[in-house]
Design a protein around this motif. Structure first.
Motif, mmCIF file in Angstrom:
data_model
loop_
_atom_site.group_PDB
_atom_site.id
_atom_site.type_symbol
_atom_site.label_atom_id
_atom_site.label_comp_id
_atom_site.label_asym_id
_atom_site.label_seq_id
_atom_site.Cartn_x
_atom_site.Cartn_y
_atom_site.Cartn_z
ATOM 1 N N ALA A 183 -7.897 -2.635 -11.902
ATOM 2 C CA ALA A 183 -7.358 -2.746 -10.642
ATOM 3 C C ALA A 183 -6.659 -1.512 -9.493
ATOM 4 N N TRP A 184 -5.315 -1.424 -11.314
ATOM 5 C CA TRP A 184 -4.260 -0.438 -10.670
ATOM 6 C C TRP A 184 -4.758 1.240 -10.491
ATOM 7 N N ILE A 185 -5.754 1.245 -12.223
ATOM 8 C CA ILE A 185 -5.710 2.828 -12.216
ATOM 9 C C ILE A 185 -7.155 2.852 -11.182
ATOM 10 N N ALA A 186 -7.940 2.507 -11.110
ATOM 11 C CA ALA A 186 -8.440 2.148 -9.437
ATOM 12 C C ALA A 186 -8.899 2.650 -8.282
ATOM 13 N N SER A 187 -7.279 1.636 -7.988
ATOM 14 C CA SER A 187 -7.105 2.010 -7.223
ATOM 15 C C SER A 187 -6.424 3.100 -6.844
ATOM 16 N N ILE A 188 -4.991 3.252 -7.778
ATOM 17 C CA ILE A 188 -4.604 5.010 -7.491
ATOM 18 C C ILE A 188 -5.252 6.218 -7.084
ATOM 19 N N GLY A 189 -6.253 5.667 -7.733
ATOM 20 C CA GLY A 189 -7.250 7.632 -7.430
ATOM 21 C C GLY A 189 -7.731 7.344 -6.252
ATOM 22 N N LEU A 190 -8.533 6.143 -5.866
ATOM 23 C CA LEU A 190 -8.866 5.913 -3.973
ATOM 24 C C LEU A 190 -7.626 5.981 -3.506
ATOM 25 N N MET A 191 -7.396 5.702 -3.297
ATOM 26 C CA MET A 191 -5.964 6.061 -2.257
ATOM 27 C C MET A 191 -5.211 7.176 -2.293
ATOM 28 N N TYR A 192 -4.840 7.802 -3.172
ATOM 29 C CA TYR A 192 -4.595 8.919 -3.599
ATOM 30 C C TYR A 192 -6.240 9.906 -3.076
ATOM 31 N N ARG A 248 2.740 9.169 4.402
ATOM 32 C CA ARG A 248 3.930 8.179 3.788
ATOM 33 C C ARG A 248 3.314 7.046 4.619
ATOM 34 N N LEU A 249 2.834 7.425 5.963
ATOM 35 C CA LEU A 249 2.889 6.033 6.687
ATOM 36 C C LEU A 249 1.390 4.418 5.529
ATOM 37 N N ILE A 250 0.457 6.042 5.392
ATOM 38 C CA ILE A 250 -0.624 5.308 3.880
ATOM 39 C C ILE A 250 0.615 4.066 2.788
ATOM 40 N N VAL A 251 1.696 5.338 2.840
ATOM 41 C CA VAL A 251 1.790 5.132 1.392
ATOM 42 C C VAL A 251 2.519 3.882 1.693
ATOM 43 N N VAL A 252 3.480 3.503 2.994
ATOM 44 C CA VAL A 252 4.587 2.453 3.239
ATOM 45 C C VAL A 252 3.824 1.014 3.658
ATOM 46 N N PHE A 253 2.730 1.055 4.198
ATOM 47 C CA PHE A 253 1.634 0.085 4.665
ATOM 48 C C PHE A 253 1.282 -0.324 3.410
ATOM 49 N N ILE A 254 0.666 0.115 1.803
ATOM 50 C CA ILE A 254 0.448 -0.362 1.043
ATOM 51 C C ILE A 254 1.156 -1.014 0.460
ATOM 52 N N LEU A 255 2.984 -0.124 0.016
ATOM 53 C CA LEU A 255 4.577 -0.584 -0.315
ATOM 54 C C LEU A 255 4.198 -2.474 -0.402
ATOM 55 N N GLY A 256 3.985 -2.705 1.269
ATOM 56 C CA GLY A 256 4.525 -3.597 2.038
ATOM 57 C C GLY A 256 3.168 -4.729 1.861
ATOM 58 N N THR A 312 0.649 1.474 -6.870
ATOM 59 C CA THR A 312 -0.833 2.538 -5.814
ATOM 60 C C THR A 312 0.589 3.062 -5.037
ATOM 61 N N ALA A 313 1.575 2.552 -4.240
ATOM 62 C CA ALA A 313 1.951 2.758 -3.188
ATOM 63 C C ALA A 313 3.242 4.331 -4.252
ATOM 64 N N LEU A 314 4.046 3.862 -5.293
ATOM 65 C CA LEU A 314 4.510 4.734 -5.889
ATOM 66 C C LEU A 314 4.729 5.863 -5.921
ATOM 67 N N ALA A 315 2.920 5.221 -7.049
ATOM 68 C CA ALA A 315 2.295 6.653 -7.366
ATOM 69 C C ALA A 315 1.313 7.526 -6.313
ATOM 70 N N VAL A 316 1.391 6.723 -5.567
ATOM 71 C CA VAL A 316 0.478 7.813 -3.497
ATOM 72 C C VAL A 316 1.756 8.907 -3.975
ATOM 73 N N GLY A 317 2.784 8.119 -3.584
ATOM 74 C CA GLY A 317 4.012 8.789 -2.545
ATOM 75 C C GLY A 317 4.290 10.057 -3.866
ATOM 76 N N GLY A 318 4.249 10.025 -5.110
ATOM 77 C CA GLY A 318 5.408 10.626 -5.605
ATOM 78 C C GLY A 318 4.222 11.929 -5.633
#
Length: 399
Positions: A224-233, A51-59, A353-359
């Protein structure tokens, strides 16, 4: 030709664009190798420290919605001071969270809220300063240079974690943020040639709504949305897959991740070289097929370290190739709304990205097979986006 941007235009805006984007990526890059050790330190499950990665991306995402209009109305420099002050405040709070995960999460979230200004300004400085081919080259250079942090971040993070402990990572983040503030105080130019209208919330809301339903904005942003989700996961799962699955130490993980992280630069260099020689759709199609190949490799060679690294490298190459096309397409079409476009595209990208990766990190335990599933969905989504755009372009012609 490749150096035409640096020869024809001032290097300063590009330099600060690179510095801003690198600083905004620093937290994720350094923390990734430390996640397993942090999970042990706090005695929590893996997805809780992810979640540290997720909350940083969310902010990082949410804050851009506000920084964009502010940058257009009050100038680039003022927004930088505001964001960097918030970033450093969050960094100070992380020191209080070394034994309290919730406080650490809050500090990282505030860091993300501050770093959002850097994301906005990195794109605005290039959009303000360059046009035509130079604009495309500028975003290609930005994509390549931004890959230095994904390469160096895990290496530095792994070495620091292994020999001194993950706590010192936040010291490095603070020093980097403060150094950027000092350098920018002397050298950062105000690239906005015309002062925007005073901030009007109704106008801002209308501008966002207009962009949100614009076909060109959706098309280029969604890549960019799709690529970012894949990369951050991949980034959030890789430490557990490689350190737990293959027994790598934190510093070994950092060194190994040089290979897939360098794929971002390779993909961006490929786009810079062939964009203009090849149709844009051909480059995007090639980039969209790479996640399918990566998924196949993970399903058939999951027990072999080198093949897992190859699969992750293909994802990085795909993302690196997509980013310059997405950004130059956006800012080339909406050159007069750089701050607003940057804000909405950045907010939607990072928030989704934050919501998708968090889930996804909650639903799937980190493993090569889970990566294969996500990468397959990533490829399908990229290709579907291309098909939708082709259909929309042909439909008016047929009528």
């Amino acid at each position: 030709m490749y150096w035409s941007l640096l020869v024809s235009y001032s290097r300063v805006p590009l330099f600060f664009s690179i510095a801003f984007i690198a600083c905004s990526q620093l937290t994720n890059g350094l923390l990734a190798p430390a996640l397993p050790e942090m999970a042990t330190h706090f005695a929590v499950e893996e997805h809780l420290v992810q979640r540290l990665i997720v909350v940083f991306i969310l902010g990082l995402g949410i804050s851009q919605l506000f920084y964009g209009p502010l940058a257009d109305s009050y100038g680039r420099r003022r927004v930088f001071w505001m964001g960097q002050a918030v970033f450093l405040l969050g960094n100070l709070l992380t020191f209080l969270g070394f034994n309290h995960l919730d406080l650490l999460l809050a500090g990282v979230l505030i860091q993300g809220l501050g770093a959002g200004s850097n994301q906005i300004l990195a794109r605005c400085l290039i959009s303000d300063s360059y046009r035509g081919k130079e604009l495309k080259h500028g975003f290609a250079w930005l994509g390549m240079a931004a890959s230095v942090i994904p390469v160096l971040g895990p290496v530095i993070g792994g070495i620091v974690t292994a020999y001194w402990g993950w706590h010192y990572l936040f010291v490095i983040i603070g020093i980097a943020g403060a150094s950027l503030l000092i350098i920018a105080a002397k050298l950062l130019p105000e690239t906005q040639t015309e002062v925007g209208p005073p901030l009007n919330l109704n106008r801002v809301a209308n501008d966002y709504l207009s962009l949100a339903f614009d076909r060109h904005f959706i098309h280029y942003s969604s890549f960019a949305w799709i690529a970012s989700i894949g990369l951050m996961y991949m980034i959030s799962s890789a430490p557990f897959v490689l350190q737990h699955g293959f027994g790598l130490s934190a510093d070994d993980f950092g060194l190994v991740m040089i290979i897939p992280a360098a794929g971002l630069a390779l993909g961006s260099a490929f786009t810079r070289r062939f964009n203009g020689r090849w149709p844009e759709q051909h480059i995007l199609l090639l980039a969209s097929l790479l996640p399918f190949i990566a998924a196949f490799i993970l399903l058939t060679h999951a027990s072999t370290l080198i093949w897992v690294i190859v699969a992750m490298s293909l994802i990085s190459i795909s993302v690196g190739a997509i980013y310059p096309i997405s950004q130059s397409g956006l800012f080339g079409h909406f050159s007069g709304q750089a701050g607003t476009v940057s804000a909405l595209s950045g907010t939607t990208q990072m928030t989704l990205t934050a919501l998708a990766v968090g889930g996804l990190t909650t639903a799937f335990m980190p493993s090569p097979s889970a990566m294969a599933i996500i990468f397959s969905v990533m490829a399908l989504a990229l290709i579907l986006n291309m098909v939708i755009q082709i259909v929309k372009v042909k439909a008016p012609t047929m009528q």
